[in-house]
Design a protein around this motif. Structure first.
Motif, mmCIF file in Angstrom:
data_model
loop_
_atom_site.group_PDB
_atom_site.id
_atom_site.type_symbol
_atom_site.label_atom_id
_atom_site.label_comp_id
_atom_site.label_asym_id
_atom_site.label_seq_id
_atom_site.Cartn_x
_atom_site.Cartn_y
_atom_site.Cartn_z
ATOM 1 N N LEU A 241 52.077 41.858 43.498
ATOM 2 C CA LEU A 241 50.679 42.280 43.611
ATOM 3 C C LEU A 241 49.959 41.501 44.718
ATOM 4 O O LEU A 241 49.179 42.073 45.482
ATOM 5 N N LYS A 246 46.656 42.533 46.160
ATOM 6 C CA LYS A 246 45.995 42.765 44.868
ATOM 7 C C LYS A 246 45.970 41.477 44.051
ATOM 8 O O LYS A 246 46.491 41.414 42.929
ATOM 9 N N GLU A 249 44.298 41.623 40.558
ATOM 10 C CA GLU A 249 45.164 42.314 39.595
ATOM 11 C C GLU A 249 46.267 41.388 39.105
ATOM 12 O O GLU A 249 46.646 41.417 37.937
#
Length: 423
Positions: A241, A246, A249
């Motif tokens: 991620l 990300k 996340e």
């Protein structure tokens, strides 16, 4: 009247197709019994187009024969990888067809073949991985998992191998499946030494192992605890991620995992590593404190904290953790090795400085100071390398490093003594 003829003609066509299909399956079975697997495969290929219209029972029979044919080809080492995959797919289709029909005529008979394919796929995957064919290896491990979805270890290894192959989407999909299954991989191996082979055998239960020891066929029983793999799973998910940009996340995923598994300290280490990656050192230190508070005498956890600190270039902190790991477990080989490596790393900066100096009196004095510092580093690692060899006398890497240190310090007697032990 005309429409009735059309319906009748269609029925005749379906009947003829089913009849031809049954004949081809029988012909393929006969060819297989004669050992003519290639011919059987050709026959089945001609019937493949008709199978969609067949009943579930007929589909099951077709896929059973197909699985047997391609497994036989693989056993004969004829395009082994390809035919093993085709056999695996055929047996999965067989299982699906019998599940749909509610009848189980071939599934139990195919179970032995399915198990055989599973282990062939695993062994082949291991060979591929050793040859750096990680994508192919991962595909086979996933096929092995699909043949036996209760054996989730193969799904875990498939995901890890897809990471090695840089196929992060596939890896993430499998990690999400492992997360859904709440897979931990934590287990206990029950081992004992076989008196005949002098090798350790693995037993399914402690009772089975102890019975063999009592019978006198085995000795030196021991239990080997396999730690939870959740930390590594969520660590890899987080890294994928983060790689995709990300980060939030990733943090959320690890936080959720910790909430679901509050006692799993490997997840705290994963979260600590994530905050270390994002240079949030305050949160990293807080999480490290949580780990130590939960289990201050766990040598593995303390060692892992040393690795995290070393990766963050926090040398003094890493040394502290490695020293603590050694204090807890004086036979902790990797702690001795990492401690020596950590100290030797600082030699590079000294050599770089020495190489930049000229030949003036001032620079020669600086050179002597740096030379003394380098000598002090070499002397400081000797105790750790010696201890590492006491724990693992056959460790060639440690022996070679210690030989290099003895040479640099002109410790001729020690070097010769070590060389005689190595020969």
């Amino acid at each position: 009247m005309k429409s009735k003829y059309v319906i009748l003609a269609s029925a005749l066509l379906i009947s003829a197709a089913t009849f031809a299909q049954k004949n081809e399956i029988k012909a393929a079975e006969k060819a297989l019994k004669k050992g003519e697997s290639k011919e059987a495969a050709t026959i089945l290929q001609s019937a493949e187009s008709l199978i969609s219209a067949a009943s579930d029972a007929e589909k099951a029979q077709f896929f059973f024969v197909k699985g047997n044919v391609y497994l036989d080809l693989a056993d004969k080492n004829i395009e082994a990888d390809k035919n093993l995959s085709l056999a695996a797919a055929a047996y999965l289709d067989l299982i699906a067809a019998e599940k749909a029909s509610g009848k189980s005529k071939y599934s139990s008979e195919a179970a032995t073949s399915v198990t055989k394919i599973k282990y062939k796929l695993i062994n082949s995957a291991i060979s591929d991985s050793k040859a750096d064919k990680h994508a192919t290896s991962a595909d086979k491990l996933y096929e092995a998992y699909m043949l036996d979805t209760k054996d989730t270890l193969n799904l875990y290894y498939a995901a890890s191998t897809y990471v090695n192959a840089n196929q992060y989407d596939k890896a993430m999909s499998m990690y999400n499946e492992l997360k859904r299954l709440n897979y931990s991989g934590k287990a206990t191996n029950y081992l004992a030494v076989n008196k005949l082979t002098l090798e350790e055998d693995l037993f399914n239960t402690v009772a089975e192992r102890d019975r063999m020891v009592k019978m006198g066929t085995h000795e030196q029983p021991k239990n080997e605890v396999i730690p939870s793999k959740r930390g590594e799973i969520f660590k890899n998910m987080a890294l994928i991620l983060v790689e995709s940009g990300k980060t939030e996340e990733a943090k959320k995923a690890v936080a959720e995992a910790r909430q679901a598994n509050p006692e799993d300290t490997s997840l705290i280490l994963t979260e600590a590593n994530l905050y270390l990656e994002t240079k949030d050192f305050e949160t990293y230190k807080k999480l490290v404190g949580e780990v130590l508070a939960k289990n201050p005498n766990d040598a593995d956890l303390v060692f892992n904290l040393g690795v995290l600190s070393a990766n963050a270039k926090k040398t003094a902190e890493a040394e502290k953790y490695y020293a603590r790991a050694i204090e807890i477990n004086p036979k902790y080989l990797n702690a001795y090795i990492n401690m020596a490596a950590l100290k030797l790393e600082s030699e590079n900066a000294i050599i770089e400085k020495m190489n930049k100096l000229g030949t003036s009196d001032k620079e020669m004095k600086q050179y002597d100071v740096l030379k003394a510092e380098r000598k002090a580093i070499f002397k400081s690692v000797i105790p750790y390398l010696v201890k590492a060899l006491e724990v693992d006398p056959k460790n060639e890497d440690v022996s070679k490093t210690l030989l290099g240190v003895y040479s640099a310090l002109e410790m001729t007697a020690e070097k010769k003594a070590l060389e005689s032990k190595m020969n």
